[in-house]
Design a protein around this motif. Structure first.
Motif, short mmCIF file in Angstrom:
data_model
loop_
_atom_site.label_atom_id
_atom_site.label_comp_id
_atom_site.label_asym_id
_atom_site.label_seq_id
_atom_site.Cartn_x
_atom_site.Cartn_y
_atom_site.Cartn_z
N MET A 120 0.75 -1.25 0.14
CA MET A 120 -0.04 0.06 -0.08
C MET A 120 0.72 1.41 -0.02
O MET A 120 1.61 1.42 0.84
CB MET A 120 -0.87 0.12 1.33
N THR A 121 0.74 2.16 -1.06
CA THR A 121 1.58 3.44 -0.95
C THR A 121 0.53 4.49 -0.72
O THR A 121 -0.80 4.31 -0.81
CB THR A 121 2.14 3.53 -2.49
N ALA A 122 1.34 5.44 -0.17
CA ALA A 122 0.17 6.84 0.08
C ALA A 122 -0.55 7.24 -1.17
O ALA A 122 -1.79 7.66 -0.97
CB ALA A 122 1.20 8.12 0.38
N SER A 123 -0.13 6.96 -2.39
CA SER A 123 -0.94 7.33 -3.55
C SER A 123 -2.13 6.36 -3.71
O SER A 123 -3.04 6.55 -4.51
CB SER A 123 -0.09 7.51 -4.94
N ALA A 124 -2.17 5.42 -2.85
CA ALA A 124 -3.28 4.17 -2.96
C ALA A 124 -4.68 5.04 -2.41
O ALA A 124 -5.86 4.55 -2.70
CB ALA A 124 -2.78 2.97 -2.22
N PHE A 125 -4.42 6.21 -1.65
CA PHE A 125 -5.58 6.65 -1.13
C PHE A 125 -5.89 8.05 -2.04
O PHE A 125 -4.73 8.85 -2.39
CB PHE A 125 -5.57 7.39 -0.07
N ILE A 126 -6.96 8.27 -2.93
CA ILE A 126 -6.97 9.66 -3.33
C ILE A 126 -6.97 10.81 -2.31
O ILE A 126 -7.56 10.47 -1.26
CB ILE A 126 -8.25 9.64 -4.09
N HIS A 127 -6.32 11.68 -2.22
CA HIS A 127 -6.42 12.52 -1.14
C HIS A 127 -5.65 14.01 -1.70
O HIS A 127 -5.14 14.09 -2.64
CB HIS A 127 -5.36 12.06 -0.21
N ARG A 128 -5.93 14.99 -0.75
CA ARG A 128 -5.37 16.39 -0.87
C ARG A 128 -4.48 16.49 0.33
O ARG A 128 -4.49 15.96 1.16
CB ARG A 128 -6.45 17.46 -0.86
N PHE A 129 -3.34 17.13 -0.19
CA PHE A 129 -2.41 17.59 0.94
C PHE A 129 -2.07 19.21 0.71
O PHE A 129 -1.95 19.79 -0.37
CB PHE A 129 -1.06 17.01 0.85
N GLU A 130 -2.41 20.00 1.77
CA GLU A 130 -2.00 21.48 1.58
C GLU A 130 -0.85 21.48 2.75
O GLU A 130 -1.28 21.44 3.89
CB GLU A 130 -3.28 22.18 1.87
N PRO A 131 0.18 22.27 2.29
CA PRO A 131 1.13 22.39 3.32
C PRO A 131 0.65 23.62 4.23
O PRO A 131 -0.07 24.17 4.25
CB PRO A 131 2.25 22.92 2.51
N ALA A 132 1.54 23.42 5.53
CA ALA A 132 1.41 24.32 6.21
C ALA A 132 1.65 25.90 6.04
O ALA A 132 2.43 26.12 5.24
CB ALA A 132 2.20 24.27 7.63
N THR A 133 0.69 26.78 6.49
CA THR A 133 1.03 28.31 6.05
C THR A 133 1.44 28.98 7.36
O THR A 133 1.76 30.27 7.37
CB THR A 133 -0.12 29.04 5.46
N GLY A 134 1.73 28.39 8.49
CA GLY A 134 2.21 29.08 9.44
C GLY A 134 2.84 28.16 10.47
O GLY A 134 2.62 26.82 10.12
N ALA A 135 3.80 28.64 11.36
CA ALA A 135 4.60 27.41 12.15
C ALA A 135 3.76 27.12 13.30
O ALA A 135 3.07 27.82 13.68
CB ALA A 135 6.02 28.15 12.56
N GLY B 199 -3.35 4.13 8.69
CA GLY B 199 -2.26 4.34 9.39
C GLY B 199 -0.99 4.24 8.66
O GLY B 199 0.12 5.20 8.90
N ASP B 200 -0.91 3.16 7.64
CA ASP B 200 0.22 3.33 6.96
C ASP B 200 0.27 4.40 5.91
O ASP B 200 1.35 5.10 5.42
CB ASP B 200 0.17 1.90 6.07
N PHE B 201 -0.63 4.94 5.41
CA PHE B 201 -0.86 6.04 4.76
C PHE B 201 -0.57 7.23 5.15
O PHE B 201 0.37 8.04 4.67
CB PHE B 201 -2.44 6.18 4.12
N VAL B 202 -0.75 7.37 6.72
CA VAL B 202 -0.34 8.55 7.51
C VAL B 202 1.17 8.39 7.54
O VAL B 202 1.82 9.64 7.15
CB VAL B 202 -0.96 8.41 8.80
N ALA B 203 1.56 7.27 7.76
CA ALA B 203 3.29 7.17 7.89
C ALA B 203 3.80 7.56 6.78
O ALA B 203 4.82 8.29 6.86
CB ALA B 203 3.43 5.80 8.37
N GLU B 204 3.37 7.28 5.64
CA GLU B 204 3.98 7.65 4.18
C GLU B 204 3.88 8.96 3.85
O GLU B 204 4.81 9.45 3.62
CB GLU B 204 3.57 6.69 3.10
N ALA B 205 2.91 9.48 4.18
CA ALA B 205 2.56 11.00 3.64
C ALA B 205 3.42 11.82 4.78
O ALA B 205 3.79 12.97 4.27
CB ALA B 205 1.08 11.19 3.92
#
Ligand code: MLT
Length: 213
Positions: A1-16, A84-90
Protein backbone atom coordinates in the motif's frame (compact mmCIF):
# COMPACT_ATOMS: atom_id res chain seq x y z
CA UNK A 1 0.00 0.00 0.00
CA UNK A 2 1.51 3.32 -1.00
CA UNK A 3 0.33 6.78 -0.02
CA UNK A 4 -0.95 7.32 -3.54
CA UNK A 5 -3.33 4.37 -3.04
CA UNK A 6 -5.61 6.82 -1.23
CA UNK A 7 -6.96 9.61 -3.39
CA UNK A 8 -6.14 12.59 -1.22
CA UNK A 9 -5.45 16.29 -0.91
CA UNK A 10 -2.44 17.73 0.85
CA UNK A 11 -2.10 21.39 1.69
CA UNK A 12 1.20 22.45 3.29
CA UNK A 13 1.28 24.47 6.49
CA UNK A 14 1.03 28.22 6.09
CA UNK A 15 2.07 29.01 9.66
CA UNK A 16 4.56 27.57 12.14
CA UNK A 17 3.63 25.71 15.30
CA UNK A 18 0.16 24.44 14.36
CA UNK A 19 -0.23 20.64 14.27
CA UNK A 20 -0.97 18.98 10.91
CA UNK A 21 -4.56 17.80 10.61
CA UNK A 22 -5.72 14.47 9.20
CA UNK A 23 -9.20 15.21 7.84
CA UNK A 24 -11.59 12.25 7.68
CA UNK A 25 -14.95 12.81 6.01
CA UNK A 26 -18.34 11.19 6.69
CA UNK A 27 -20.19 8.65 4.53
CA UNK A 28 -20.67 9.98 1.02
CA UNK A 29 -18.06 12.70 1.44
CA UNK A 30 -14.67 13.04 -0.15
CA UNK A 31 -11.21 14.54 0.28
CA UNK A 32 -12.52 18.07 -0.34
CA UNK A 33 -15.27 18.07 2.30
CA UNK A 34 -13.41 19.01 5.45
CA UNK A 35 -10.70 21.32 4.07
CA UNK A 36 -12.79 24.38 5.00
CA UNK A 37 -13.48 23.01 8.48
CA UNK A 38 -9.77 22.27 8.97
CA UNK A 39 -8.88 25.86 8.05
CA UNK A 40 -11.50 27.23 10.46
CA UNK A 41 -10.34 25.01 13.32
CA UNK A 42 -6.63 25.56 12.86
CA UNK A 43 -5.61 28.21 10.34
CA UNK A 44 -2.01 27.59 9.27
CA UNK A 45 -2.02 23.80 9.81
CA UNK A 46 -0.91 21.42 7.08
CA UNK A 47 -3.97 19.49 5.89
CA UNK A 48 -3.89 15.84 4.85
CA UNK A 49 -7.25 14.69 3.57
CA UNK A 50 -7.76 11.17 2.16
CA UNK A 51 -10.89 9.80 0.52
CA UNK A 52 -12.30 6.61 2.09
CA UNK A 53 -11.59 3.55 -0.08
CA UNK A 54 -14.82 1.66 0.61
CA UNK A 55 -17.87 2.36 -1.55
CA UNK A 56 -21.39 1.88 -0.20
CA UNK A 57 -23.81 2.36 -3.09
CA UNK A 58 -21.21 4.64 -4.63
CA UNK A 59 -20.63 6.62 -1.40
CA UNK A 60 -17.06 6.68 -0.07
CA UNK A 61 -16.49 5.46 3.50
CA UNK A 62 -13.50 4.41 5.56
CA UNK A 63 -14.74 0.88 6.36
CA UNK A 64 -17.60 -1.50 5.57
CA UNK A 65 -20.73 -1.72 7.67
CA UNK A 66 -23.35 -4.45 7.77
CA UNK A 67 -26.16 -2.04 8.71
CA UNK A 68 -26.50 1.44 10.19
CA UNK A 69 -24.32 1.39 13.30
CA UNK A 70 -23.31 -2.29 12.80
CA UNK A 71 -19.73 -2.49 11.63
CA UNK A 72 -17.75 -5.17 9.81
CA UNK A 73 -15.07 -5.18 12.50
CA UNK A 74 -12.55 -7.22 10.53
CA UNK A 75 -12.77 -4.55 7.88
CA UNK A 76 -12.48 -1.79 10.52
CA UNK A 77 -9.20 -3.34 11.68
CA UNK A 78 -7.82 -3.80 8.17
CA UNK A 79 -8.78 -0.31 7.02
CA UNK A 80 -7.43 1.34 10.18
CA UNK A 81 -4.05 -0.26 9.52
CA UNK A 82 -4.17 0.83 5.87
CA UNK A 83 -4.94 4.38 6.93
CA UNK A 84 -2.15 4.31 9.51
CA UNK A 85 0.29 3.21 6.79
CA UNK A 86 -0.95 6.01 4.55
CA UNK A 87 -0.35 8.56 7.33
CA UNK A 88 3.17 7.24 7.98
CA UNK A 89 4.07 7.48 4.28
CA UNK A 90 2.51 10.90 3.86
CA UNK A 91 4.45 12.14 6.89
CA UNK A 92 7.70 11.03 5.31
CA UNK A 93 6.82 12.42 1.92
CA UNK A 94 5.77 15.83 3.22
CA UNK A 95 8.03 16.02 6.28
CA UNK A 96 5.19 16.63 8.74
CA UNK A 97 4.71 15.72 12.41
CA UNK A 98 2.12 13.19 13.54
CA UNK A 99 -1.27 14.76 12.77
CA UNK A 100 -4.29 15.44 14.92
CA UNK A 101 -7.22 13.64 13.29
CA UNK A 102 -10.39 15.64 12.67
CA UNK A 103 -13.07 13.10 11.81
CA UNK A 104 -16.79 13.47 11.25
CA UNK A 105 -19.20 10.53 11.61
CA UNK A 106 -17.70 7.59 9.70
CA UNK A 107 -14.41 9.52 9.61
CA UNK A 108 -14.57 9.98 13.39
CA UNK A 109 -15.19 6.27 13.80
CA UNK A 110 -12.10 5.28 11.79
CA UNK A 111 -10.10 7.87 13.76
CA UNK A 112 -11.27 6.22 17.00
CA UNK A 113 -10.23 2.83 15.60
CA UNK A 114 -6.83 4.27 14.65
CA UNK A 115 -6.36 5.55 18.21
CA UNK A 116 -7.10 2.07 19.56
CA UNK A 117 -5.19 0.02 16.98
CA UNK A 118 -2.32 2.22 15.77
CA UNK A 119 -2.07 5.08 18.27
CA UNK A 120 1.40 6.05 17.10
CA UNK A 121 -0.20 7.33 13.86
CA UNK A 122 -1.86 10.28 15.61
CA UNK A 123 -0.90 13.08 17.97
CA UNK A 124 -4.51 13.37 19.09
CA UNK A 125 -8.00 13.54 17.66
CA UNK A 126 -11.16 15.60 17.36
CA UNK A 127 -14.00 13.10 17.06
CA UNK A 128 -17.23 14.65 15.79
CA UNK A 129 -20.29 12.39 16.33
CA UNK A 130 -18.16 9.27 16.88
CA UNK A 131 -19.27 5.90 18.21
CA UNK A 132 -17.46 2.83 19.57
CA UNK A 133 -15.78 1.31 16.49
CA UNK A 134 -14.79 -2.09 17.93
CA UNK A 135 -16.65 -4.35 20.35
CA UNK A 136 -13.37 -6.04 21.33
CA UNK A 137 -10.69 -3.35 21.37
CA UNK A 138 -7.16 -4.21 22.51
CA UNK A 139 -6.81 -4.46 26.30
CA UNK A 140 -6.37 -1.08 27.96
CA UNK A 141 -3.05 -2.05 29.52
CA UNK A 142 -1.62 -2.88 26.08
CA UNK A 143 -2.52 0.59 24.87
CA UNK A 144 -1.59 2.82 27.75
CA UNK A 145 2.04 3.19 26.79
CA UNK A 146 1.23 4.54 23.34
CA UNK A 147 -2.04 6.37 23.99
CA UNK A 148 -0.81 7.80 27.28
CA UNK A 149 -1.82 11.41 27.51
CA UNK A 150 -2.84 11.88 23.86
CA UNK A 151 -5.51 14.59 23.76
CA UNK A 152 -8.92 13.65 22.38
CA UNK A 153 -11.91 15.95 22.00
CA UNK A 154 -15.19 14.05 21.57
CA UNK A 155 -18.18 16.19 20.56
CA UNK A 156 -21.54 14.42 20.56
CA UNK A 157 -25.06 15.56 19.67
CA UNK A 158 -27.70 15.30 22.38
CA UNK A 159 -30.36 14.50 19.74
CA UNK A 160 -28.15 12.42 17.42
CA UNK A 161 -30.40 9.74 15.83
CA UNK A 162 -27.34 7.66 14.79
CA UNK A 163 -25.19 7.72 17.94
CA UNK A 164 -27.03 6.96 21.22
CA UNK A 165 -25.79 8.92 24.26
CA UNK A 166 -24.77 5.67 25.96
CA UNK A 167 -22.54 4.78 23.00
CA UNK A 168 -20.59 8.05 22.95
CA UNK A 169 -20.22 7.86 26.75
CA UNK A 170 -18.83 4.34 26.33
CA UNK A 171 -16.34 5.58 23.73
CA UNK A 172 -15.18 8.38 26.06
CA UNK A 173 -14.71 5.83 28.86
CA UNK A 174 -12.88 3.40 26.58
CA UNK A 175 -10.41 6.02 25.36
CA UNK A 176 -9.86 7.34 28.90
CA UNK A 177 -9.19 3.84 30.21
CA UNK A 178 -6.71 3.40 27.37
CA UNK A 179 -4.81 6.41 28.68
CA UNK A 180 -5.99 9.23 26.39
CA UNK A 181 -6.74 12.63 27.86
CA UNK A 182 -10.39 12.87 26.84
CA UNK A 183 -12.65 15.91 26.83
CA UNK A 184 -16.24 14.88 26.06
CA UNK A 185 -18.96 17.44 25.46
CA UNK A 186 -22.57 16.77 24.50
CA UNK A 187 -23.99 19.61 22.42
CA UNK A 188 -27.61 20.60 21.78
CA UNK A 189 -27.36 19.23 18.24
CA UNK A 190 -28.17 16.21 16.10
CA UNK A 191 -25.75 14.25 13.90
CA UNK A 192 -24.91 17.30 11.80
CA UNK A 193 -22.24 19.73 12.90
CA UNK A 194 -23.11 23.06 14.46
CA UNK A 195 -21.24 26.32 14.94
CA UNK A 196 -20.53 25.20 18.51
CA UNK A 197 -18.50 22.24 17.16
CA UNK A 198 -16.26 24.62 15.22
CA UNK A 199 -15.74 27.00 18.16
CA UNK A 200 -15.05 24.23 20.66
CA UNK A 201 -12.65 22.45 18.30
CA UNK A 202 -10.81 25.71 17.60
CA UNK A 203 -10.46 26.55 21.29
CA UNK A 204 -9.35 23.02 22.12
CA UNK A 205 -6.68 22.75 19.42
CA UNK A 206 -5.25 26.22 19.99
CA UNK A 207 -2.80 25.21 22.74
CA UNK A 208 -1.63 22.03 20.93
CA UNK A 209 1.75 22.62 19.40
CA UNK A 210 3.05 20.69 16.39
CA UNK A 211 6.45 20.32 18.00
CA UNK A 212 4.89 18.27 20.79
CA UNK A 213 3.63 15.70 18.27
C1 MLT B 1 -20.74 4.65 10.42
O1 MLT B 1 -21.21 3.85 9.65
O2 MLT B 1 -19.53 4.87 10.56
C2 MLT B 1 -21.72 5.42 11.27
O3 MLT B 1 -22.97 4.80 11.21
C3 MLT B 1 -21.78 6.85 10.86
C4 MLT B 1 -22.24 7.00 9.45
O4 MLT B 1 -21.42 6.97 8.57
O5 MLT B 1 -23.45 7.15 9.23
Amino acid sequence: MTASAFIHRFEPATGAGSPPLLLLHGTGGDENDLLGLGKMISPGSALLSPRGRVLEHGMPRFFRRLAEGVFDEDDVRRRAHELGDFVAEARQRHGIAAPVAVGFSNGANIAAALLLLKPEALAGAILLRAMVPLSHPPEANQLKAQLGGKPVLLLSGQADPIVPASNSAQLAALLSQAGASVTHKVLPAGHQLSQADVSLARDWIGPIDARAA
